[in-house]
Structures are given as C-alpha cells and as structure tokens.
Enzyme design. Structure first.
Site, short mmCIF file in Angstrom:
data_model
loop_
_atom_site.label_atom_id
_atom_site.label_comp_id
_atom_site.label_asym_id
_atom_site.label_seq_id
_atom_site.Cartn_x
_atom_site.Cartn_y
_atom_site.Cartn_z
N ASN A 6 0.58 7.91 8.61
CA ASN A 6 0.96 6.83 7.70
C ASN A 6 1.29 7.42 6.33
O ASN A 6 0.41 7.88 5.62
CB ASN A 6 -0.20 5.84 7.60
CG ASN A 6 0.09 4.67 6.68
OD1 ASN A 6 1.06 4.66 5.92
ND2 ASN A 6 -0.76 3.65 6.74
N HIS A 24 6.98 -0.05 9.65
CA HIS A 24 6.11 0.86 8.90
C HIS A 24 5.28 1.65 9.90
O HIS A 24 4.70 1.09 10.84
CB HIS A 24 5.22 0.06 7.97
CG HIS A 24 4.09 0.83 7.39
ND1 HIS A 24 4.26 2.09 6.83
CD2 HIS A 24 2.76 0.55 7.29
CE1 HIS A 24 3.09 2.53 6.41
NE2 HIS A 24 2.17 1.62 6.68
N CYS A 63 2.26 -0.06 1.21
CA CYS A 63 3.15 0.50 2.23
C CYS A 63 4.45 -0.29 2.37
O CYS A 63 5.40 0.18 3.00
CB CYS A 63 2.43 0.55 3.57
SG CYS A 63 0.92 1.53 3.55
#
Length: 330
Positions: free
Chosen positions: A287, A257, A117
């Site tokens: 996500n 994030h 990520c």
C-alpha cells in the site's frame, strides 16, 4: 487564459519507485509474522522502501520529471503543482513548493493536498477543474508517499502493509469527449480515528508521552476499514460511471487503490468486473497510499493493458475517512 469550459485530462502518467526491496521474508526477521500469513491476508509479497537519506520530495521529483518529459512539457510551462501526500517533508512548507523549486517551475503555484490514500483522485479532480475553467493550461499532479517513515516496525498488523513510491500526471486541455468524464468524491469524518497518526498535529503535539507511546505511527482498525472499503469503493465507482452513462461492461480497466488483495477481490465482485480487467500490483509494492493508483496506471499504460481511447475507472479509499473515483478516457 481562456474563459471557455473545456475538457481536461491526463497528457501523461509516470511513476518512480525506490530501489530497496523489503520482502515478507525480511519482515519475518523483524516481527512475529510469516510470508504465508502476510500473503493470505493481504496478497503482498514485497514492498519498496526509501533509503535513510531520502524523503517524499526526493521520490516525487523523478516521477514529475518523467511525466513532464512524456507530455513534452517544460517545467516553465507548468501553471500549478499539486502534491497529494500524508508524508510531506515538513509540517510546512508544502512539499509541492519544494518540488516546484527543484523542477525549476518558476511560474507555478504549488500546494499540498491531503486525502489519505484517495489523494491522487482528489488531486486529479481538482486539477481538471482549474484546466476546464480556463484558469490554467497545465497542472502537474503528484501522489508521493514515504509511509515507511510513519510505520511502527514492531506492529505486525500494520508494518506488513505499507511501501513507498510516487506517481505523477500532467493535466492539460484535451479534445471534447476525452480526458476526465466524471468523478465522485466523499468523506465520513466520523471514521477518522479508524486510520490515523494520532500525534504530531495541533491536537496532540509531539512530547515525551507521544513518543514513548508510539503515537507518531500509523494506527488502524483493520476490520472496520476493510468493511468500509469494500462497501464504499463499489458505490463510488458506480456513481461516477452513472454520471457519464457508462456501465462496467464498457470500461476497459479498473484501477483500484492497492491496499489489500481481499479488498480488491471483493470490490471487483460487487461491480461484476472480471479480474482480468482489474489492474493489480499490490503484491509487489504494498500500500503506497496516494501513489498506488498512478503507479498502477503507469504500469498498465507501459505494458499495453491500457490503450488510447480506453475508458479507465480509478477508485480509492483512505484516511479521513475518504473515498473517490474518476472515469477517464485515456
């Protein structure tokens, strides 16, 4: 090609999201969960999912096209394409090469970058070094993921978390004092097993056992990853800001994030940042891994929350374990 060290930064930002929306109420019909359970623990209400015929390059290309148009750059001018992804179309060739072909970027080099990520931040830092050194003038960076393809839809702990999407940026020379001001990158491979897809690589190739035991899907130790994330993203952002002599009070926007609302809240408190300075869209997209920061960045620019001259801090964490942050003047 110039040999002079120069400033580099984002000439544009863009994103692309699949049309299909998967809500928490939809997930209630698939696994033993509820809208209330998901919202309370993650802050997520819905996420976007690619169509069955779509793959990562299919969502990377429209984001890249839009970024090039906004920067007023032709595909033929691109020197390098970096695609940050953990869900490439194939083990090889690189998804970046497929994107290069479809864009018609005939003179560009291309490679994929995998940092979970944190991938988009790693890719931005890498691209800016090529441009700052004078080795290249134009680098296209894409963060794109089809995490739904790695999701075990019978695992209620993970299937509620992930979505699909793509974001892209064009990196070019900028005036001194603009663009990328500082960055911080890090990794702790000892925690690699906390967030991984166990099978499919050279250590555990696909076989009947790996398929029957769902080892080709995302597995995560949620509690440990949460503790890691809360600690590391605050520390990383502080290190990056310190490198360019800035405090959080001087930052217009923080773009974390988009993994989990509790992580975002905790990190903001650690940094002493009011939530009105924090860009959040995890409730709508879940996500999206390396795509989450550019998608949030694009939305904030589009709706005017980020303006020319603003200082923006992007910070992320992910599989590896990795972390990273960058300070940009937009």
């Amino acid at each position: 090609m110039s040999s002079t060290v120069r400033s580099a930064g984002l000439a544009s930002i863009a994103s692309y999201l699949p049309e299909r929306v998967l809500t928490n109420y939809d997930l209630e019909k698939i696994v033993d969960t509820s809208d209330e359970w998901i919202r309370t623990r993650t802050g997520i209400a819905e996420r976007r999912i690619v169509d069955p015929q779509q793959c990562t390059s299919d969502i990377a290309v429209p984001a890249a096209v839009e970024a090039l148009e906004r920067a007023q750059v032709a595909a033929e001018e691109v020197d390098l394409i970096i695609v940050a992804t953990v869900t490439g179309d194939y083990v090889f060739p690189a998804t970046a090469s497929l994107v290069q072909d479809r864009l018609g970027a005939s003179r560009a080099g291309a490679f994929d970058l995998q940092a979970g990520c944190t991938g988009f931040i790693y890719a931005i830092a890498t691209a800016c070094q090529f441009v700052s050194s004078g080795a290249m003038d134009t680098v296209l960076v894409v963060g794109a993921e089809c995490l739904s393809r790695l999701t075990d839809w019978s695992d209620r702990k993970t299937c509620v978390l992930f979505g699909d999407g793509a974001g892209a940026a064009v990196i070019r020379p900028v005036e001194e004092g603009q663009g990328l001001l500082a960055f911080d990158l890090g990794s702790d491979g000892a925690g690699g097993s906390l967030l991984q897809v166990e099978a499919g690589g050279s250590k555990s190739p696909a076989c009947l056992d790996t398929i029957e035991n769902n080892k080709h899907f995302i597995s995560m130790n949620g509690n440990e990853v949460f503790r890691f994330a809360v600690k590391v993203i605050g520390e990383s952002a502080e290190r990056a800001m310190a490198k360019c002599g800035l405090t959080s009070a001087e930052v217009a926007c923080f773009i974390p994030h988009q993994a989990n609302m509790r992580v975002i809240d905790s990190a903001a408190k650690r940094l002493g940042v009011p939530m009105e300075k924090v860009i959040v869209n995890v409730d709508r997209y879940g996500n999206t891994s390396s795509a989450s920061i550019p998608i949030a960045f694009d939305e904030a620019v589009t709706d005017g929350r980020i303006k020319r001259g603003d200082i923006v801090v992007c910070v992320g964490f992910g599989a590896g374990l990795t972390w990273g942050s960058c300070v940009l003047r937009w």
